[in-house]
Each structure stands twice: as structure tokens, then as C-alpha cells.
Enzyme design. Structure first.
Site, PDB file in Angstrom:
ATOM      1  N   CYS A  31       0.837  -1.212   0.000  1.00  0.00           N
ATOM      2  CA  CYS A  31       0.000   0.000   0.000  1.00  0.00           C
ATOM      3  C   CYS A  31       0.867   1.256   0.000  1.00  0.00           C
ATOM      4  O   CYS A  31       1.557   1.534   0.986  1.00  0.00           O
ATOM      5  CB  CYS A  31      -0.906  -0.047   1.231  1.00  0.00           C
ATOM      6  SG  CYS A  31      -1.758   1.489   1.616  1.00  0.00           S
ATOM      7  N   CYS A  34       0.154   3.755   2.764  1.00  0.00           N
ATOM      8  CA  CYS A  34       0.612   3.181   4.034  1.00  0.00           C
ATOM      9  C   CYS A  34       2.116   3.410   4.206  1.00  0.00           C
ATOM     10  O   CYS A  34       2.577   3.738   5.304  1.00  0.00           O
ATOM     11  CB  CYS A  34       0.334   1.681   4.088  1.00  0.00           C
ATOM     12  SG  CYS A  34      -1.413   1.239   3.997  1.00  0.00           S
TER      13      CYS A  34
END
Length: 102
Positions: A31, A34
Site C-alpha cells: 500500500c 501506508c
């Protein structure tokens, strides 16, 4: 000190049984947002003494992510006394996370 990387086996003890509030960053290696949040979360872990800062990789703890209805990542949950008291989703600035925790 960097954020605590919590496994599914440690989640109950580290997060739910914590005597202090806990910020949990639900994230994954793949991600992008993230990854961008990683340094911010580590900084907060160093700077905040009144809250435990943890990261939970959803790929290795999918059942916990499902239990807390994590549909998008990064998702940040604030736990107090084993219960979710706040939720926010998506990449955010350090200041936004601090405000969220307040």
C-alpha cells in the site's frame, strides 16, 4: 523508538489489554499511502508518551482487520480500555493524526 509491530497473536495482549490508549495503524507492504504514513507513525511513537503506537499488517492478520471492519488502508483506530473510540481512514499529515488522537 519505532511503532510496535503487532501480530495477530499479540493483538489482544498489546492492544486490547493495554492500560494506556493505543493507536493502531492497519497497513500493508503493498500500500503506497501506508508506506508514506510509516515515518509519521514512527515519529508519533517517539514523541507521544501517553499513547501506545502500533502497526498491524492486514495481510498477516486479516481476521482482525475484518473484525474491526477495515475496508481501506491505511486505517487508524484509537483504542481505550479494549474498545475502539475513534476511527479515521486514509493518508494524513502528522498534525491531522495528532488532532485525531486528541
Amino acid at each position: 523508538m519505532a511503532a510496535i509491530h503487532v501480530t495477530k497473536d499479540e493483538f489482544k495482549e498489546v492492544v486490547l489489554e493495554s492500560k494506556t490508549p493505543v493507536l493502531v495503524d492497519f497497513w500493508a507492504q503493498w500500500c503506497g499511502p501506508c508506506q508514506e504514513m510509516g515515518p509519521i507513525i514512527d515519529e508519533l511513537s517517539d514523541e507521544l508518551s501517553d499513547i501506545k503506537v502500533c502497526k498491524l499488517d492486514i495481510d498477516s492478520a486479516m481476521e482482525i482487520a475484518r473484525q474491526y471492519h477495515v475496508m481501506s488502508i491505511p486505517t487508524f483506530l484509537k483504542f481505550e480500555n479494549g474498545e475502539v473510540v475513534k476511527r479515521t481512514v486514509g493518508g494524513q499529515s502528522k498534525e491531522e493524526i495528532i488532532q485525531f488522537l486528541g
